[in-house]
Design a protein around this motif. Structure first.
Motif, PDB file in Angstrom:
ATOM      1  N   ILE A   1      -4.532  -4.223  -3.450  1.00  0.00           N
ATOM      2  CA  ILE A   1      -3.328  -3.398  -3.475  1.00  0.00           C
ATOM      3  C   ILE A   1      -2.106  -4.218  -3.883  1.00  0.00           C
ATOM      4  O   ILE A   1      -1.212  -3.741  -4.575  1.00  0.00           O
ATOM      5  CB  ILE A   1      -3.117  -2.771  -2.078  1.00  0.00           C
ATOM      6  CG1 ILE A   1      -4.206  -1.730  -1.804  1.00  0.00           C
ATOM      7  CG2 ILE A   1      -1.749  -2.181  -1.948  1.00  0.00           C
ATOM      8  CD1 ILE A   1      -4.076  -0.476  -2.631  1.00  0.00           C
TER       9      ILE A   1
ATOM     10  N   ASP B   1     -11.110   4.221   2.009  1.00  0.00           N
ATOM     11  CA  ASP B   1     -10.567   2.927   1.658  1.00  0.00           C
ATOM     12  C   ASP B   1      -9.501   3.154   0.589  1.00  0.00           C
ATOM     13  O   ASP B   1      -9.622   4.056  -0.249  1.00  0.00           O
ATOM     14  CB  ASP B   1     -11.657   2.004   1.117  1.00  0.00           C
ATOM     15  CG  ASP B   1     -11.093   0.617   0.819  1.00  0.00           C
ATOM     16  OD1 ASP B   1     -10.843  -0.123   1.775  1.00  0.00           O
ATOM     17  OD2 ASP B   1     -10.854   0.312  -0.368  1.00  0.00           O
ATOM     18  N   ALA B   2      -8.471   2.309   0.574  1.00  0.00           N
ATOM     19  CA  ALA B   2      -7.374   2.492  -0.374  1.00  0.00           C
ATOM     20  C   ALA B   2      -7.894   2.528  -1.813  1.00  0.00           C
ATOM     21  O   ALA B   2      -7.450   3.333  -2.633  1.00  0.00           O
ATOM     22  CB  ALA B   2      -6.341   1.389  -0.198  1.00  0.00           C
TER      23      ALA B   2
ATOM     24  N   ASN C   1      -6.633  -0.108   4.314  1.00  0.00           N
ATOM     25  CA  ASN C   1      -6.726  -1.144   3.283  1.00  0.00           C
ATOM     26  C   ASN C   1      -7.528  -2.362   3.754  1.00  0.00           C
ATOM     27  O   ASN C   1      -7.558  -3.379   3.079  1.00  0.00           O
ATOM     28  CB  ASN C   1      -5.332  -1.560   2.806  1.00  0.00           C
ATOM     29  CG  ASN C   1      -4.431  -1.923   3.974  1.00  0.00           C
ATOM     30  OD1 ASN C   1      -4.912  -2.304   5.042  1.00  0.00           O
ATOM     31  ND2 ASN C   1      -3.119  -1.801   3.786  1.00  0.00           N
TER      32      ASN C   1
ATOM     33  N   THR D   1       0.839  -1.199   0.000  1.00  0.00           N
ATOM     34  CA  THR D   1       0.000   0.000   0.000  1.00  0.00           C
ATOM     35  C   THR D   1       0.877   1.253   0.000  1.00  0.00           C
ATOM     36  O   THR D   1       0.643   2.191  -0.774  1.00  0.00           O
ATOM     37  CB  THR D   1      -0.917   0.011   1.242  1.00  0.00           C
ATOM     38  OG1 THR D   1      -1.620  -1.220   1.302  1.00  0.00           O
ATOM     39  CG2 THR D   1      -1.924   1.151   1.173  1.00  0.00           C
TER      40      THR D   1
ATOM     41  N   THR E   1     -10.409  -7.277  -0.365  1.00  0.00           N
ATOM     42  CA  THR E   1      -9.881  -6.079   0.301  1.00  0.00           C
ATOM     43  C   THR E   1     -10.040  -6.135   1.817  1.00  0.00           C
ATOM     44  O   THR E   1     -10.156  -5.099   2.452  1.00  0.00           O
ATOM     45  CB  THR E   1     -10.624  -4.816  -0.189  1.00  0.00           C
ATOM     46  OG1 THR E   1     -12.010  -4.990   0.111  1.00  0.00           O
ATOM     47  CG2 THR E   1     -10.445  -4.581  -1.657  1.00  0.00           C
TER      48      THR E   1
END
Ligand SMILES: Cc1cc2nc3c(=O)[nH]c(=O)nc-3n(C[C@H](O)[C@H](O)[C@H](O)COP(=O)(O)OP(=O)(O)OC[C@H]3O[C@@H](n4cnc5c(N)ncnc54)[C@H](O)[C@@H]3O)c2cc1C
Ligand code: SF4
Ligand code: SF4
Lengths: 428, 485
Positions: free
Chosen positions: A417, A295-296, A265, A210, A392
């Motif tokens: 990611i 959220d990523a 993440n 990430t 995720t």
């Protein structure tokens, strides 16, 4: 009966329960209803039970406890509900009341002991949590140990636990609390990375990935020290005191006003962090914090990915984490990111937004139901012919991995990611 | 005695599939309507043979029983008003056979309506009846209520799409009505059974017709300043000779409630919206689309939008299907009427409904299967406000009176059940009702199969139909059913 009604202020509110018209449109969205076709284990049934107590016709009793704990908390019913009944909140408040009422049924002794140990003792303490994670980390570093699972019968707890432990990340790395990973190229944002508890202990590689992907996309990535578990597992188990303390710890850790966003993440943690304002009763600081949580996938999608993605020649599918799709309403962003990866053949998973049965500690507390839900999920994944299933959330990742291993499939589980990171690393 | 029956039921279905636990029973006291009553036992059969044995055991014990599908019924049909047993059919959910060549499928009654079309779509087929509850309601319930759907304007209701069914009669016999072929000889007993609201027996297998999917499809959304103008357009579309596959209307209150859920771009400032769906061969629809657009604009529509793709079309329909469920945004309970009127009377009846709302001081949202002249006024009320429910029932009865006065009927598709039974006298004379009672007695001589439904009680139409307080059986009902246990 009145003395077994809701205690205090924190309970399923009539204003929320009243939104339910009993239309039943949520029934088939509910994995537990689909499993047994049993009204008490449907969203409408659970809401009705909570309302009976709120209106003084029923007590907080073992029956309520049973049906609230057979619920996954997946919130698929919220997506299906035209009246937007806030089921997640009702469930948390309902379980909170159940626990306030104590024992209720001698059969709950095991759960109450586990709950006390896990959520009131271990999770609130960094030291105890670190010790508790050691065995899993050892297995993670010594993959042959995973084969030990075959010593235990199918569906036994230890066998499941061993097959759930994620392999160490191939890309490696970890992020260190108190450090900053600097943006590559022109700086586009300055973000804080939320690292949590289980993610940090068992998915260190995802955090590293990430940070790399964010930096690659022009973000300074701050990893504040002092942050800790988001408290979601506690709140889902009807525990609020320690959860509130954990929330305060995290508010303090991310107080830095220069952070444009707080990137997380793990879908489950993200949903909790976004809910801090309501956990802390509309506290202004919590409100500001919650507004910055992303959220990523959400963050990167809004930011727009930079060039440089390299090819990943693979067939991949995507499992919506419940707390991303149903909890945060994020469905498009992860898919939109995946399809940008050159070479990747994206196939939609049938019933992608149906729970995999992980649901926090559900796979431990309701092993049979969890396994039955997982089996259906694994069959759907198998049918896609995907080499990778992308998700995720750590709980989902571990559950899917265990299910795929049990069926001896070669499909690998990876975090969204990690897939993006792989793509950037294979790029120019 | 009671214990004896429960033990026999447990021996039939296995102890896991029968319950008398108060908590469990409480979840089987309601359906999708405002009615409720506690059963004394819930039993969940897993095969037709088990249903037969259950019916025989209940009959031997003198215990009333009622079949329950998904519990989305809107007239209290699956509510065990007389106590006794709820036979929950949801486990019987297998699709037993799909016969593409003969375009039929044989399914168990607990199969969810939409799951049939899902299973045959790959063969280019569909099961046409599509009630708004289709994602959850069961074929058994559809059959019992003779449910309609959004597309029944062009294709007909459930009875037009069922070839036969296997039923357990109240005598405990397993018999077939109709079969795999069209038009069985003799009396049309299948026709008698469909729409009998679970009072003539319990269906255990259903043979449904499958129809090919149409080649092309267009969905239009037209916004009008007023409901009257929208109704005018609806009549004009039909009068022009066009038969749309679906022709639906929603007023502003309903539109606002569903838009808050679906975000499909429904114009929430419009007085009413009309949804028109056209189906046919490729290349034949463009002209019809233009005709419909022209008619709508001539009747005051300021915007006619065509769904650009399947996703947009689905959102529009999801919005329409969510109308009842979205009433929780307007109040804590709702009571839906189901009157039918000649289409041309829509504007008049709509203004009467508005006047009734005003007179009773109640909020009424309206959705319409406009093409069929089937109105669904949704009266919003609060359970806990004393007198609110009674006023709601009275207002509902006034609406039905208006429908009958304009040459219509008191129910299009939701059935009579508990909710509309006292209004049967608006439409039927004593002799008609007596004939119906004799028909029921021919199938259901002891009256144990879903007692109390469909036939008027001693109350007047519009008197509160809430005979049974929640959580307690009214003594008169227990008497009516005989000493059950
Ligand atoms: C949001 C919403 C939208 C709706 N939209 C429509 C619509 O567009 N059109 C429409 O027509 N209806 C509609 N309905 C009403 C309802 O969905 C239908 O009546 C449906 O057919 C009921 O099916 P069910 O499985 O829920 O039956 P239940 O409610 O469980 O039972 C209904 C009746 O069927 C009987 N029954 C159930 N199974 C059997 C069986 N196997 N054998 C014999 N009798 C049986 C029961 O005894 C009862 O009398 C709607 C309801 C809701 C809540
Ligand atoms: S939760 Fe929503 S969808 Fe489910 S029965 Fe209640 S109103 Fe209907
Ligand atoms: S949260 Fe999930 S399991 Fe629980 S009632 Fe809703 S849909 Fe069912």
């Amino acid at each position: 009966m009145a003395d077994r009604g809701y205690i205090g202020e924190q309970h399923p509110q009539l204003s929320a329960l009243d939104r339910c018209t009993r239309c039943g449109l949520c029934e088939q969205a509910c994995p537990t209803y689909r499993l047994e076709h049993y009204e008490p284990d449907s969203p409408r049934g659970r809401i009705f039970l909570m309302k009976e107590v709120a209106e003084g016709r029923a007590a907080v009793d073992a029956n309520l406890a049973e049906h609230l704990y057979r619920c996954l908390g997946c919130r698929a019913c919220e997506t299906a509900c035209p009246s937007s009944v806030p089921f997640g909140e009702l469930l948390e408040d309902g379980r909170y009341q159940v626990e306030l009422h104590g024992e209720l049924d001698p059969k709950r002794w095991g759960w109450r002991t586990f709950r006390h140990l896990a959520f009131e003792t271990v999770l609130p303490s960094r030291t105890l949590f670190t010790i508790a994670m050691l065995p899993a980390q050892i297995v993670q570093q010594l993959p042959p140990l995973r084969a030990l699972r075959f010593l235990f019968p199918r569906r036994s707890l230890l066998r499941k636990a061993l097959s759930m432990i994620p392999p160490a990340s191939t890309a490696g790395g970890a992020v260190k609390a108190g450090t900053v990973i600097e943006a590559e190229g022109t700086r586009r944002a300055r973000v804080g990375l939320f690292t949590g508890c289980v993610m940090d202990a068992l998915f260190a590689g995802v955090h590293a990935a990430t940070a790399r992907v964010l930096a690659r996309n022009g973000c300074d990535v701050v990893v504040p020290s002092g942050q800790w578990c988001c408290g979601a597992l506690n709140v889902h188990a009807g525990e609020r005191r320690h959860a509130t303390e954990m929330a305060r710890v995290n508010l303090a850790a991310f107080a830095d006003p220069t952070l444009d966003a707080i990137v997380v993440n793990s879908a489950g943690c993200g949903a909790m962090l976004k809910g801090y304002a309501s956990l802390l009763d509309g506290d202004a600081q919590a409100q500001r914090f919650a507004e910055r949580v992303k959220d990523a996938s959400e963050f990167l999608f809004e930011l727009g990915l930079r060039q440089g993605l390299g090819p990943v020649y693979e067939r991949a599918t995507y499992q919506d984490a419940c707390h991303l799709a149903h909890g945060q309403g994020i469905r498009q962003a992860p898919r939109a990111l995946l399809v940008q990866i050159p070479g990747l053949k994206f196939v939609e998973l049938p019933n992608a937004d149906r729970c995999c049965g992980a649901a926090g500690v559900y796979n431990l507390t309701q092993p049979d139901r969890s396994a039955a839900i997982l089996e259906e999920k694994v069959r759907d994944i198998e049918a896609t012919g995907a080499q990778s299933v992308v998700t995720t959330n750590p709980g989902c990742a571990m559950q899917l991995q265990a299910g795929l291993a049990e069926r001896r499939l070669q499909t690998r589980v990876c975090h969204l990611i990690e897939m993006l990171d792989r793509s950037y690393r294979s790029g120019p | 005695m009671f214990d004896g029956l429960v033990q026999r039921l447990a021996a039939i279905v296995g102890p896991d599939h029968v319950t008398t636990a108060p908590g469990d029973l409480s979840n089987y006291q309601y359906d999708g309507s405002a009615d409720s009553a506690l059963p004394q036992v819930v039993v969940m059969p897993g095969s037709a043979e088990e249903v037969t044995a259950i019916v025989s055991a209940c009959t031997a014990a003198g215990c009333p029983y009622v079949a329950r599908g998904a519990g989305t019924g809107l007239s209290g049909g699956a509510v065990a008003e007389a106590g006794g047993a709820v036979i929950a059919m949801a486990r019987l959910n297998r699709i037993l056979e799909i016969d593409c060549a003969n375009r039929l499928a044989i399914v168990e009654p607990g199969v969810v309506n939409a799951h049939i079309s899902d299973a045959v779509r790959a063969h280019g087929l569909q099961f046409v009846p599509d009630p708004s509850s289709q994602a959850v309601c069961t074929i058994g319930g559809n059959l019992a209520e003779n449910s309609g759907g959004l597309h029944c304007l062009a294709y007909g209701v459930t009875s037009h799409h069922v070839l036969g069914c296997e039923i357990v009669t109240p005598d405990g016999e397993l018999v077939w009505l109709g079969g795999r072929a069209y038009d069985a000889p003799g009396y049309d007993l299948l026709g008698v059974f469909i729409g009998s609201e679970g009072t003539l027996g319990i269906a255990t297998k259903v043979v449904v017709k499958l129809m090919p999917l149409q080649e092309d499809r267009r969905t239009l959304l037209a916004a009008f300043p007023t409901v009257e103008q929208a109704s005018g357009a609806v009549s004009a579309i039909i009068a022009s000779g066009i038969i749309p596959a679906a022709l639906e209307m929603m007023d502003q209150l309903s539109t606002k409630a569903v838009e808050a859920y679906v975000n499909a771009g429904f114009p929430t400032d419009a007085g009413a919206v009309v949804i028109v769906e056209l189906e046919g061969l490729r290349g034949t629809l463009e002209e019809l689309v233009q005709d419909v657009q022209r008619i709508c604009i001539a009747h005051g529509s300021r915007e006619v939008r065509q769904a650009r793709d399947e996703a947009e079309r689905e959102r529009i329909w999801l919005g329409r299907k969510s109308a009842f469920g979205a009433m929780g945004r307007l109040g804590s309970s709702y009571y839906v009427q189901d009157g039918v009127i000649p289409r041309t009377k829509l504007p008049e009846v709509v203004s009467e409904v508005a006047a009734i709302a005003e007179r009773y001081g109640l909020l009424i949202a309206n959705v319409f299967h406009a093409g069929d002249g089937n109105l669904h006024p949704l009266i919003v009320f609060d359970e806990r406000t004393p007198g609110d429910y009674e006023r709601t029932v009275a207002a509902g009865a006034d609406i039905l009176r208006a429908c009958v006065r304009h040459g219509g009927s008191i129910s299009g598709e939701h059935g009579i059940g508990i909710e509309k039974r006292d209004c049967m006298t608006l439409q039927f004379k004593a002799a008609d009702l007596d004939l119906m009672a004799r028909l029921r007695a021919a199938f259901n001589p002891r009256g144990l199969c879903n007692p109390g439904k469909l036939f008027p009680t001693s109350r007047r139409c519009g008197e509160s139909a809430r005979t049974v307080a929640r959580g307690a059986l009214a003594p008169e009902m227990v008497d009516a059913a005989g000493p059950a246990f």
